[in-house]
Design a protein around this motif. Sequence first.
Motif, PDB file in Angstrom:
ATOM      1  N   GLY A 140       5.105  40.779  52.424  1.00  0.00           N
ATOM      2  CA  GLY A 140       4.859  40.496  51.024  1.00  0.00           C
ATOM      3  C   GLY A 140       5.463  41.538  50.104  1.00  0.00           C
ATOM      4  N   LYS A 141       5.749  42.732  50.635  1.00  0.00           N
ATOM      5  CA  LYS A 141       6.311  43.820  49.826  1.00  0.00           C
ATOM      6  C   LYS A 141       7.186  44.704  50.709  1.00  0.00           C
ATOM      7  N   PRO A 142       8.257  44.161  51.293  1.00  0.00           N
ATOM      8  CA  PRO A 142       9.087  44.972  52.190  1.00  0.00           C
ATOM      9  C   PRO A 142       9.714  46.152  51.454  1.00  0.00           C
ATOM     10  N   GLY A 143       9.743  47.290  52.132  1.00  0.00           N
ATOM     11  CA  GLY A 143      10.283  48.492  51.525  1.00  0.00           C
ATOM     12  C   GLY A 143       9.277  49.285  50.735  1.00  0.00           C
ATOM     13  N   TYR A 144       8.056  48.758  50.585  1.00  0.00           N
ATOM     14  CA  TYR A 144       7.020  49.436  49.835  1.00  0.00           C
ATOM     15  C   TYR A 144       5.885  49.850  50.767  1.00  0.00           C
ATOM     16  N   ALA A 145       5.354  51.041  50.547  1.00  0.00           N
ATOM     17  CA  ALA A 145       4.247  51.526  51.367  1.00  0.00           C
ATOM     18  C   ALA A 145       2.961  50.797  50.993  1.00  0.00           C
TER      19      ALA A 145
ATOM     20  N   VAL B  11      -2.646  47.745  66.407  1.00  0.00           N
ATOM     21  CA  VAL B  11      -1.935  46.545  65.977  1.00  0.00           C
ATOM     22  C   VAL B  11      -0.528  46.902  65.516  1.00  0.00           C
ATOM     23  N   ALA B  12      -0.406  47.990  64.765  1.00  0.00           N
ATOM     24  CA  ALA B  12       0.908  48.412  64.281  1.00  0.00           C
ATOM     25  C   ALA B  12       1.827  48.774  65.441  1.00  0.00           C
ATOM     26  N   TYR B  13       1.287  49.429  66.454  1.00  0.00           N
ATOM     27  CA  TYR B  13       2.084  49.806  67.624  1.00  0.00           C
ATOM     28  C   TYR B  13       2.637  48.567  68.328  1.00  0.00           C
ATOM     29  N   ARG B  14       1.799  47.557  68.501  1.00  0.00           N
ATOM     30  CA  ARG B  14       2.242  46.335  69.174  1.00  0.00           C
ATOM     31  C   ARG B  14       3.254  45.571  68.327  1.00  0.00           C
TER      32      ARG B  14
ATOM     33  N   ALA C  89      11.282  45.026  67.014  1.00  0.00           N
ATOM     34  CA  ALA C  89      12.337  46.020  67.226  1.00  0.00           C
ATOM     35  C   ALA C  89      13.728  45.403  67.224  1.00  0.00           C
ATOM     36  N   HIS C  90      13.847  44.128  67.594  1.00  0.00           N
ATOM     37  CA  HIS C  90      15.158  43.484  67.702  1.00  0.00           C
ATOM     38  C   HIS C  90      15.548  42.735  66.424  1.00  0.00           C
ATOM     39  N   THR C  91      14.725  42.816  65.385  1.00  0.00           N
ATOM     40  CA  THR C  91      14.954  41.997  64.194  1.00  0.00           C
ATOM     41  C   THR C  91      15.840  42.660  63.151  1.00  0.00           C
ATOM     42  N   GLY C  92      16.090  43.946  63.304  1.00  0.00           N
ATOM     43  CA  GLY C  92      16.804  44.684  62.255  1.00  0.00           C
ATOM     44  C   GLY C  92      15.857  45.337  61.271  1.00  0.00           C
ATOM     45  N   ALA C  93      14.540  45.240  61.547  1.00  0.00           N
ATOM     46  CA  ALA C  93      13.537  45.861  60.697  1.00  0.00           C
ATOM     47  C   ALA C  93      12.778  46.922  61.480  1.00  0.00           C
ATOM     48  N   GLN C  94      12.295  47.931  60.778  1.00  0.00           N
ATOM     49  CA  GLN C  94      11.479  48.980  61.381  1.00  0.00           C
ATOM     50  C   GLN C  94      10.125  49.010  60.700  1.00  0.00           C
ATOM     51  N   LEU C  95       9.079  49.201  61.488  1.00  0.00           N
ATOM     52  CA  LEU C  95       7.750  49.439  60.946  1.00  0.00           C
ATOM     53  C   LEU C  95       7.547  50.947  60.933  1.00  0.00           C
TER      54      LEU C  95
ATOM     55  N   LEU D 172       5.098  50.829  56.062  1.00  0.00           N
ATOM     56  CA  LEU D 172       6.075  50.030  55.323  1.00  0.00           C
ATOM     57  C   LEU D 172       7.099  49.454  56.289  1.00  0.00           C
ATOM     58  N   LEU D 173       7.745  48.376  55.850  1.00  0.00           N
ATOM     59  CA  LEU D 173       8.866  47.795  56.572  1.00  0.00           C
ATOM     60  C   LEU D 173      10.151  48.257  55.919  1.00  0.00           C
ATOM     61  N   LYS D 174      11.100  48.699  56.720  1.00  0.00           N
ATOM     62  CA  LYS D 174      12.408  49.065  56.188  1.00  0.00           C
ATOM     63  C   LYS D 174      13.475  48.476  57.102  1.00  0.00           C
ATOM     64  N   ALA D 175      14.622  48.194  56.532  1.00  0.00           N
ATOM     65  CA  ALA D 175      15.730  47.655  57.302  1.00  0.00           C
ATOM     66  C   ALA D 175      16.428  48.772  58.056  1.00  0.00           C
ATOM     67  N   ASP D 176      16.885  48.477  59.273  1.00  0.00           N
ATOM     68  CA  ASP D 176      17.682  49.442  60.028  1.00  0.00           C
ATOM     69  C   ASP D 176      18.964  49.749  59.266  1.00  0.00           C
TER      70      ASP D 176
END
Length: 227
Positions: free
Chosen positions: A168-173, A198-201, A207-213, A222-226
Amino acid sequence: MKLLLIEDNATMQATLRRSFERRGMQVVGCEDGNRALALWQASLPDVVLLDLSLPGLDGLEVLSQARAAGLATPVIVLTARGAVGDRILGLNTGADDYMPKPFDLDELEARVRALVRRSSPTEPTWNGGPGPAWCGMQVDKDSGAVYLNGQAMELAPRELALLTALLGKPGYAIAKERLFELVFPGESQVQPEAIEVVAYRLRKKIAHTGAQLVTLRGLGYLLKADT
């Protein structure tokens, strides 16, 4: 972004003002506890940086009066009082974060920006059907599923709730406490640390999507793009 810096040490105030202004922020300075509340009300800052040891009126009393007056501005306490009891007292009085002196300026800036971001709504704003796509991932508001490049992702319910909130708010903490409420609604018997599991799982599953938690210490996720 406007900061209210309440700090009686002239050298510290000048250093912080110069550092934040170089980063494109506007800084209003105050060195006296008696003037702080009036300046807070008049300047309408986005974040307040508050020292505790102030002449005239102690920083904790300034904070207490501000909260009693309905001033909800996020506050980061900056102080040489490093004891756990002082930290707890500051947070219980209404502080949002706490950094003992000396501190790293880059970390302070990151915490300032995160406080501003996390005051924004955390839930997706779309009203049905597919929401905005990000790193190939897209939430279908009608079904509640998350799709990756058109394929439904295999996620446990709590992983799905966490990912939906973050998308809902990628890139934001987003604060860990807020995410806990969304992932474990009404489950008062669950320990707050459960959100970390939950975050660890979820981190492994995307990991393969191009996004990092990303975990932000003391702030949330937050979610950030690789890159």
